[in-house]
Design a protein around this motif. Structure first.
Motif, PDB file in Angstrom:
ATOM      1  N   ILE A  89       0.861  -1.185   0.000  1.00 14.85           N
ATOM      2  CA  ILE A  89       0.000   0.000   0.000  1.00 14.85           C
ATOM      3  C   ILE A  89       0.895   1.231   0.000  1.00 14.85           C
ATOM      4  CG2 ILE A  89      -1.717   1.322   1.291  1.00 14.85           C
ATOM      5  CD1 ILE A  89      -2.723  -1.284   2.496  1.00 14.85           C
ATOM      6  N   GLU A  90       0.676   2.131  -0.972  1.00 16.03           N
ATOM      7  CA  GLU A  90       1.373   3.418  -0.957  1.00 16.03           C
ATOM      8  C   GLU A  90       0.476   4.382  -0.198  1.00 16.03           C
ATOM      9  OE1 GLU A  90       2.623   4.560  -4.892  1.00 16.03           O
ATOM     10  OE2 GLU A  90       4.169   2.998  -4.842  1.00 16.03           O
ATOM     11  N   VAL A  91       1.010   4.918   0.876  1.00 16.44           N
ATOM     12  CA  VAL A  91       0.226   5.798   1.740  1.00 16.44           C
ATOM     13  C   VAL A  91       0.592   7.232   1.375  1.00 16.44           C
ATOM     14  CG1 VAL A  91      -0.264   6.429   4.127  1.00 16.44           C
ATOM     15  CG2 VAL A  91       0.287   4.047   3.545  1.00 16.44           C
ATOM     16  N   ILE A  92      -0.389   7.961   0.846  1.00 16.28           N
ATOM     17  CA  ILE A  92      -0.135   9.352   0.442  1.00 16.28           C
ATOM     18  C   ILE A  92      -0.765  10.263   1.485  1.00 16.28           C
ATOM     19  CG2 ILE A  92      -0.391  11.032  -1.434  1.00 16.28           C
ATOM     20  CD1 ILE A  92       0.607   8.661  -2.837  1.00 16.28           C
ATOM     21  N   VAL A  93       0.036  11.180   2.000  1.00 12.49           N
ATOM     22  CA  VAL A  93      -0.474  12.167   2.963  1.00 12.49           C
ATOM     23  C   VAL A  93      -0.452  13.527   2.272  1.00 12.49           C
ATOM     24  CG1 VAL A  93      -0.210  13.177   5.261  1.00 12.49           C
ATOM     25  CG2 VAL A  93       0.537  10.820   4.852  1.00 12.49           C
ATOM     26  N   ASP A 175       2.619  17.288   0.023  1.00 14.87           N
ATOM     27  CA  ASP A 175       2.228  15.879   0.081  1.00 14.87           C
ATOM     28  C   ASP A 175       3.453  14.985   0.011  1.00 14.87           C
ATOM     29  OD1 ASP A 175       2.980  15.711  -2.674  1.00 14.87           O
ATOM     30  OD2 ASP A 175       0.982  16.319  -3.282  1.00 14.87           O
ATOM     31  N   PHE A 176       3.258  13.728   0.361  1.00 13.64           N
ATOM     32  CA  PHE A 176       4.358  12.760   0.295  1.00 13.64           C
ATOM     33  C   PHE A 176       3.795  11.357   0.353  1.00 13.64           C
ATOM     34  CE2 PHE A 176       4.487  11.733   4.910  1.00 13.64           C
ATOM     35  CZ  PHE A 176       3.758  12.800   5.405  1.00 13.64           C
ATOM     36  N   LYS A 177       4.660  10.405  -0.003  1.00 10.79           N
ATOM     37  CA  LYS A 177       4.267   9.002  -0.067  1.00 10.79           C
ATOM     38  C   LYS A 177       5.095   8.186   0.923  1.00 10.79           C
ATOM     39  CE  LYS A 177       6.136   6.178  -2.725  1.00 10.79           C
ATOM     40  NZ  LYS A 177       7.078   5.038  -2.670  1.00 10.79           N
ATOM     41  N   LEU A 178       4.411   7.326   1.667  1.00 12.58           N
ATOM     42  CA  LEU A 178       5.099   6.456   2.617  1.00 12.58           C
ATOM     43  C   LEU A 178       4.819   4.997   2.288  1.00 12.58           C
ATOM     44  CD1 LEU A 178       3.991   8.253   5.918  1.00 12.58           C
ATOM     45  CD2 LEU A 178       6.240   8.451   4.810  1.00 12.58           C
ATOM     46  N   GLU A 179       5.757   4.134   2.684  1.00 15.14           N
ATOM     47  CA  GLU A 179       5.509   2.689   2.628  1.00 15.14           C
ATOM     48  C   GLU A 179       5.859   2.116   3.989  1.00 15.14           C
ATOM     49  OE1 GLU A 179       7.184   0.716  -0.806  1.00 15.14           O
ATOM     50  OE2 GLU A 179       6.783   2.487  -2.048  1.00 15.14           O
ATOM     51  N   PHE A 180       5.106   1.098   4.377  1.00 15.88           N
ATOM     52  CA  PHE A 180       5.314   0.468   5.680  1.00 15.88           C
ATOM     53  C   PHE A 180       5.604  -1.014   5.498  1.00 15.88           C
ATOM     54  CE2 PHE A 180       2.826   4.245   6.508  1.00 15.88           C
ATOM     55  CZ  PHE A 180       3.416   4.750   7.658  1.00 15.88           C
ATOM     56  N   GLY A 181       6.231  -1.608   6.541  1.00 20.53           N
ATOM     57  CA  GLY A 181       6.519  -3.036   6.490  1.00 20.53           C
ATOM     58  C   GLY A 181       6.243  -3.691   7.831  1.00 20.53           C
ATOM     59  N   ALA A 190       9.093   2.137   6.176  1.00 23.44           N
ATOM     60  CA  ALA A 190      10.122   1.599   5.285  1.00 23.44           C
ATOM     61  C   ALA A 190      10.394   2.589   4.137  1.00 23.44           C
ATOM     62  CB  ALA A 190       9.671   0.239   4.753  1.00 23.44           C
ATOM     63  N   ASP A 191      10.992   2.100   3.065  1.00 22.94           N
ATOM     64  CA  ASP A 191      11.242   2.885   1.842  1.00 22.94           C
ATOM     65  C   ASP A 191      12.093   4.122   2.127  1.00 22.94           C
ATOM     66  OD1 ASP A 191      10.739   3.005  -1.013  1.00 22.94           O
ATOM     67  OD2 ASP A 191       9.449   4.719  -0.616  1.00 22.94           O
ATOM     68  N   GLU A 192      11.705   5.276   1.637  1.00 23.18           N
ATOM     69  CA  GLU A 192      12.521   6.498   1.747  1.00 23.18           C
ATOM     70  C   GLU A 192      11.611   7.697   1.992  1.00 23.18           C
ATOM     71  OE1 GLU A 192      13.986   8.072  -2.215  1.00 23.18           O
ATOM     72  OE2 GLU A 192      12.837   6.375  -2.966  1.00 23.18           O
ATOM     73  N   ILE A 193      12.191   8.783   2.465  1.00 22.18           N
ATOM     74  CA  ILE A 193      11.479  10.079   2.503  1.00 22.18           C
ATOM     75  C   ILE A 193      12.433  11.077   1.875  1.00 22.18           C
ATOM     76  CG2 ILE A 193      10.243  11.760   3.903  1.00 22.18           C
ATOM     77  CD1 ILE A 193      10.194   9.825   6.195  1.00 22.18           C
ATOM     78  N   SER A 194      12.183  11.428   0.632  1.00 26.21           N
ATOM     79  CA  SER A 194      13.180  12.204  -0.108  1.00 26.21           C
ATOM     80  C   SER A 194      12.499  13.125  -1.112  1.00 26.21           C
ATOM     81  CB  SER A 194      14.088  11.230  -0.864  1.00 26.21           C
ATOM     82  OG  SER A 194      13.362  10.680  -1.944  1.00 26.21           O
ATOM     83  N   CYS A 195      13.319  13.806  -1.893  1.00 23.92           N
ATOM     84  CA  CYS A 195      12.781  14.700  -2.927  1.00 23.92           C
ATOM     85  C   CYS A 195      12.072  13.920  -4.041  1.00 23.92           C
ATOM     86  CB  CYS A 195      13.898  15.538  -3.540  1.00 23.92           C
ATOM     87  SG  CYS A 195      14.599  16.714  -2.394  1.00 23.92           S
ATOM     88  N   ASP A 196      12.288  12.605  -4.107  1.00 22.96           N
ATOM     89  CA  ASP A 196      11.562  11.795  -5.096  1.00 22.96           C
ATOM     90  C   ASP A 196      10.163  11.443  -4.621  1.00 22.96           C
ATOM     91  OD1 ASP A 196      13.675  11.781  -6.836  1.00 22.96           O
ATOM     92  OD2 ASP A 196      14.128   9.644  -6.657  1.00 22.96           O
ATOM     93  N   THR A 197       9.947  11.453  -3.309  1.00 19.35           N
ATOM     94  CA  THR A 197       8.678  10.943  -2.784  1.00 19.35           C
ATOM     95  C   THR A 197       7.862  12.002  -2.037  1.00 19.35           C
ATOM     96  OG1 THR A 197       9.727  10.204  -0.736  1.00 19.35           O
ATOM     97  CG2 THR A 197       9.605   8.597  -2.536  1.00 19.35           C
ATOM     98  N   CYS A 198       8.402  13.205  -1.948  1.00 22.19           N
ATOM     99  CA  CYS A 198       7.689  14.307  -1.272  1.00 22.19           C
ATOM    100  C   CYS A 198       7.581  15.485  -2.222  1.00 22.19           C
ATOM    101  CB  CYS A 198       8.477  14.829  -0.067  1.00 22.19           C
ATOM    102  SG  CYS A 198       8.884  13.629   1.190  1.00 22.19           S
ATOM    103  N   ARG A 199       6.541  16.311  -2.047  1.00 23.00           N
ATOM    104  CA  ARG A 199       6.585  17.655  -2.629  1.00 23.00           C
ATOM    105  C   ARG A 199       7.101  18.583  -1.534  1.00 23.00           C
ATOM    106  NH1 ARG A 199       2.015  16.029  -5.883  1.00 23.00           N
ATOM    107  NH2 ARG A 199       2.755  16.186  -8.038  1.00 23.00           N
TER     108      ARG A 199
END
Ligand code: UDP
Length: 238
Positions: A89-93, A175-181, A190-199
């Motif tokens: 699940i890609e969690v978008i906030v 906004d940004f996208k998170l992944e969990f495990g 999990a995953d990353e929090i970066s300029c690729d996954t956040c505005r």
């Protein structure tokens, strides 16, 4: 620790097995991809900048009691992480309307979303990451009801920590996208929090300092990523 064979290669990161079965290595590559891989490029140092931004934000979240998969950096671009079972699940906030939500619904770009909006997408290249709800997630067996409510709780807590930290550094987080495990009986980030996954937008000028620079040809993505790194990780890039 030894980097062993490749397990998975995504659009911007490659995951490797290690000699410790409880740990993986996530390599942050310089490749850039947008619009489901239709636009591709590469930018020198992008992987390093994203890795350092992620490390800083994972460490901040850990300090605030939010569990993450981050362990350590083996090299500038090789992150050692817990070997979690990724939840698909890609969690978008969303705090401010931008991107797809403005195309699909009558929101104006820049409109405040208060309280924040959380959206779940099914993480599947084959199906094009469609938006799902709790019932579809349950019916697909992606997560249990308890896991979904924990994910929502963690996503909101992460959002509060990030909005405050970034706000102090003159950055808005639309906004940004998170992944969990799943790990040791619990759910961790999990995953990353970066300029690729956040505005990230500059608080004063509203300028994009994230992958939108690449998506919409607004200049040099690496210069934008470096500006975020300067503000988020000043001890290295300031
Ligand atoms: N996002 C992401 N990976 C995805 C989809 C979205 O990291 O597969 C991030 C994206 O960078 C943005 C946020 O999630 O920060 C919301 O993206 P949106 O749904 O607006 O899609 P986009 O406008 O990026 O197509």
């Amino acid at each position: 620790m030894k980097k062993l064979e490749q397990l998975h290669s995504g659009k911007a990161k490659t995951v490797f097995r290690t000699d410790d079965p409880g740990k993986l290595i996530m390599e942050f590559r310089d490749s850039l991809s947008a619009f489901d891989g239709k636009k591709l490029s590469s930018a020198s140092n992008k992987g390093y900048l994203n890795a350092r931004i992620s490390v800083k934000l994972f460490e901040l979240l850990e300090q605030k009691g939010i569990p993450t998969h981050y362990d350590s950096m083996l090299t500038d671009i090789d992150m050692v992480v817990d070997n979690v079972e990724i939840i698909l699940i890609e969690v978008i906030v969303r705090n401010i309307a931008a991107g797809s939500i403005v195309k699909k619904y009558p929101f104006e770009t820049g409109q405040q979303l208060d309280p924040p909006v959380i959206v779940f997408d099914y993480k599947s290249d084959e199906y094009g990451d469609p938006m799902i709800n709790d019932d579809i997630a349950l019916a697909l067996g992606l997560a249990t009801k308890d896991e979904l409510s924990r994910i929502r709780e963690l996503a909101l807590a992460i959002n509060s920590v990030l909005v405050e930290y970034l706000g102090e550094r003159n950055l808005l987080l639309p906004d940004f996208k998170l992944e969990f495990g799943r790990f040791n009986g619990g759910i961790i980030l999990a995953d990353e929090i970066s300029c690729d996954t956040c505005r990230f937008w500059d608080k004063i000028t509203g300028e994009s300092l994230d992958k939108d620079v690449f998506r919409f040809d607004r200049g040099d993505p690496v210069a934008a990523y470096r500006e975020v790194a300067k503000r988020v990780v000043p001890e290295i890039f300031g």
